[in-house]
Design a protein around this motif. Sequence first.
Motif: not given
Lengths: 227, 227, 227, 227, 227, 227
Positions: D39-53
């Motif tokens: 989602c475009a939602d500002s609270r859902v940061v894909p790289e953060l919740i998967t700890q991806s660089g």
Amino acid sequence: MEIIGGVARFQGDVFPQQRDLFQALARDGQKPKTLMISCADSRVVPELITQSGPGELFVCRNAGNIVPPFAMKNGGVSSAVEYAVVALGVSEIIICGHSDCGAMKAFFNPEALETMPNVKAWLSHAEPAHEVVRTCYGHLDHDEQVQAMVLENVAIQLVHLQNHPAVAAGLAAGKLSLHGWFFDIESGTIKALDSNGEFRDTNNPDDLPVAVPARKPRSVSRIVKAA
Amino acid sequence: MEIIGGVARFQGDVFPQQRDLFQALARDGQKPKTLMISCADSRVVPELITQSGPGELFVCRNAGNIVPPFAMKNGGVSSAVEYAVVALGVSEIIICGHSDCGAMKAFFNPEALETMPNVKAWLSHAEPAHEVVRTCYGHLDHDEQVQAMVLENVAIQLVHLQNHPAVAAGLAAGKLSLHGWFFDIESGTIKALDSNGEFRDTNNPDDLPVAVPARKPRSVSRIVKAA
Amino acid sequence: MEIIGGVARFQGDVFPQQRDLFQALARDGQKPKTLMISCADSRVVPELITQSGPGELFVCRNAGNIVPPFAMKNGGVSSAVEYAVVALGVSEIIICGHSDCGAMKAFFNPEALETMPNVKAWLSHAEPAHEVVRTCYGHLDHDEQVQAMVLENVAIQLVHLQNHPAVAAGLAAGKLSLHGWFFDIESGTIKALDSNGEFRDTNNPDDLPVAVPARKPRSVSRIVKAA
Amino acid sequence: MEIIGGVARFQGDVFPQQRDLFQALARDGQKPKTLMISCADSRVVPELITQSGPGELFVCRNAGNIVPPFAMKNGGVSSAVEYAVVALGVSEIIICGHSDCGAMKAFFNPEALETMPNVKAWLSHAEPAHEVVRTCYGHLDHDEQVQAMVLENVAIQLVHLQNHPAVAAGLAAGKLSLHGWFFDIESGTIKALDSNGEFRDTNNPDDLPVAVPARKPRSVSRIVKAA
Amino acid sequence: MEIIGGVARFQGDVFPQQRDLFQALARDGQKPKTLMISCADSRVVPELITQSGPGELFVCRNAGNIVPPFAMKNGGVSSAVEYAVVALGVSEIIICGHSDCGAMKAFFNPEALETMPNVKAWLSHAEPAHEVVRTCYGHLDHDEQVQAMVLENVAIQLVHLQNHPAVAAGLAAGKLSLHGWFFDIESGTIKALDSNGEFRDTNNPDDLPVAVPARKPRSVSRIVKAA
Amino acid sequence: MEIIGGVARFQGDVFPQQRDLFQALARDGQKPKTLMISCADSRVVPELITQSGPGELFVCRNAGNIVPPFAMKNGGVSSAVEYAVVALGVSEIIICGHSDCGAMKAFFNPEALETMPNVKAWLSHAEPAHEVVRTCYGHLDHDEQVQAMVLENVAIQLVHLQNHPAVAAGLAAGKLSLHGWFFDIESGTIKALDSNGEFRDTNNPDDLPVAVPARKPRSVSRIVKAA
Ligand SMILES: [Zn+2]
Ligand SMILES: [Zn+2]
Ligand SMILES: [Zn+2]
Ligand SMILES: [Zn+2]
Ligand SMILES: [Zn+2]
Ligand SMILES: [Zn+2]
């Protein structure tokens, strides 16, 4: 069919005097320099208000002088724009709105559109102008809001024009300019949008307002080089 | 911008002589009886060839005088048709093709369309006419095939017109007739399609060809009653 | 599935330190001030290059950071724009292009698109930029043309943004500004488009380039009154 | 523009420490193994919740983490899917929904959509999920129905994914698997859909739920031979 | 018109024997339990191969027994599905492919489609099946590939069916099941897809293959509650 | 699944008696001379009412026996028409409406369509017929209006057929004729539209009504030569 009388007058009285012109145009093809996009309204005759003769004005007319954005494949207006720029090489495109426009007035009388679903859908291409009027011109009276709608509509259709590939390239190459006009039926005056967003008089030939002037080609220096 | 000189002539010389007409049109609104759908070609000026003044002709112009079928929601031509019939109550619609039409000639030079993708897509609405030409007119020479294309295109756009709800109802109610014209630039003549599918001269006012005449309302006897 | 290890690290190590923030965001909802539209490219992480935390950036990402014009009903990007402006009231929209963009490079290698028909169709929304490059940048070498394509694409998507009703109204009401960025992967620099059409450095906080600034509401004097 | 301060921090503090990574990514291009659609939602940061660089996650974000079916030519999401599978060869696609999703909540507050026609049209791609909720979850309270909507939406978007040609072929060839996630903002937990239709915890690395696993290529014996 | 002889035979010989049935159907309306979607092919007569009488089978037929996904508003097949489930309450939908299908064979003879642009566009809805055949069945001979195409096409159309809101809800509510059939013209046999993806014989009434069985309503326990 | 019993009867009892026919059809392919477009209604079985066997009738069925105009690319009905005329060379197309048609009755009960949005959109292709009924048949009672709707719908779908390129060419070349039928469920009678717009009995084989007969190829004399 009353109109057939006019056809007879054209063939009997008018054509014989312009025969040479028509035969040259038939032989050499058309080479107009200007595309005018205006309303289908019977009171707005492009060739009359610009005093243009046969062969001078490539004309696209529809309800509300609308230009759907390029992404709407298959469109008649986009095709006229494309043909005018690519095949005919016109150097000017004019979008001409007008006072008392039935299409623009329909935004203030939405019930009337219930029996005209196609017109309603077509006018969605002027919705950005309507949203501007709703947001910024609420303090004006009804007639002023209608006129604001006409002017904002000309402005948004100029935005649409700029996403047509041939127009974008023509502007960037300095070969094309875009004009936004307002024709007032009652007074016969024409105002033109300038690059500051104001509609101004057109009677000073040394200071003609131009909405989107032809640009100079950008210099290479614009290109960012990675460090 | 040369055209601006014409605007000055209109405002200075022409408008003052028609001021009363324009002011009446501004005050009373437009009441045209005819919708003309013609090509954007600069050599085909609807008001000139019908000798119509301001307020007499509602005009839709696009490349190839095309009428997409009604199902194509959002279309400019369909909107003009709908507005003309429903809001203005016109009693005649004329589709006017013409000689040397660049849009129709493009069917015989498809490479030229590669740089005009929107025109190419738009012309797909004339594809049925092209298929008729390919199938039935292969024995004609190039110029004749072009002319056949122009005429068949007028005929197929008349088919498209008939699937517009307002047109279908206007015809069935006897209030509307449809006309298919061909304007020859070189000779200034206009031919009209008759209900037998032939294009005939228009100079006999007592025998004007009509492509699709207004019908009488059907009688109830048409309705089948189950046994 | 390697990525699941990252999820475990997030849940075990990262989330506990941001628990309060997440719980507040869950309780109070999001209130981002900025919508960023950037490429899906894995090397362009909006929150990283703007050092934004959860709740600060509404983000729409697609191949090529494209914004189809509003008339394309049903679109995901237009919906993100509409939601950001109308429901969230963001005050800035940033379109962020980047170096080495696979989508933009595809314009110079059209065969590669034969196996990706949807990408090919999607990229048609950048066709105006490509036409500008073809017309005006033919003298540049391949790498420069690619970069020109990236920059012109940002510019044309800003045109598309302006035909969204909520954006048109936000600009006219002085509540919204539009930004066009270029992120260079190799150097980590970001350039921004100014209102003269140049991409400039962003490291002078007192002179930040803005592509389309918020306007002042137009004065009534703009409205033409018939004589 | 507050965000510009973050850009300065990125350029001054963060990038210098990742310079080698970014330069390698600029030189070698991206090779992500995973496409995440969230989602475009500002609270859902894909790289953060998967700890991806940078370089690890190809990301498509839109309001409601929606995947229109393939037949919708020209779509941004379908293009991201096609590009990820065909050009990048990702082996996993994750559709990630989340708690408190504004897009999903809009189904329970349809009036709010009247001012967002594009969002309304976009959400029609989640209508099958809504119909399931209406039919089967009527006995739940409002918050549970919202959550049911989020989960059913993930499920229906996985159906849509499967009609993309590249996805259908990747699954049949055993090279691609599809994942449906639910991110809970308040608790930081992620649940994943299994092939029985249940959302389960993801914290057992030996038993990760997979929504649509890669298949083995079908054997020829499947092919029916006429008697 | 030879067929008119058959009409006479129907009216003279057949109808009198079924008069009571037809009159009951005229009086009480139709109440079919099954929707069959099959090919327009003249050799595949749904009522014949299922020995169904008037009133028993709601039938949608098109070239290739295709079901475009729901998002394609305005579609005839989606409308038939919607009408069958919502208005008639059918409990089964069968998609019936067949041997020697001209539509499926066209994928292996694309030149033939150049003169049939509409068929070509229509068959794009079977493109996912074709991509599977290209990727996974390259080692088969031509006839086997054609048959693989027919079977994979039935499978992908079943995916399309599942994104129709009424179908998604009917499955979730346990009121609807979906069936994928293959009719072999030469042998008269019918095979049906089972839930493991295999086409199996249908002659064991105690073990009928079902492609997508009606589900039990999901339990509330599926709903994730935030910690 | 009751229907599976019918399948067993077909395989056990019926097919063995028609084995030779089916095997010939499998070997030689189909060569039907007629395309019938009829309603999906379970009470209208095309092969039954025309007493046609396998291989004789190419059949397209949808809710309301509708033919969207050709411009609607991607359509199933247009594809069936194109395939029938171009690939199979049929010489007749029949559009067959029927009494008590649920699709046509929906026009008089629009609320019922609120839960069937796809059907509603689909039926817009019959809107011209509805507009005719509203305008011209207001004096009839409800049942008569329904029947008028069925008949006018057949007529408008015949208009739509004529804008398909293959149909337009087939008619002009004298190789194709179009037929409009009305099947009355209660009485088993079939009426056919004649070229004067009346539905008449079909039981006089020497005077069969034909809606749009095959034309003679137009003579060259139709072509206008510029003077
Ligand atoms: Zn107007
Ligand atoms: Zn022309
Ligand atoms: Zn990129
Ligand atoms: Zn969300
Ligand atoms: Zn078939
Ligand atoms: Zn029916």
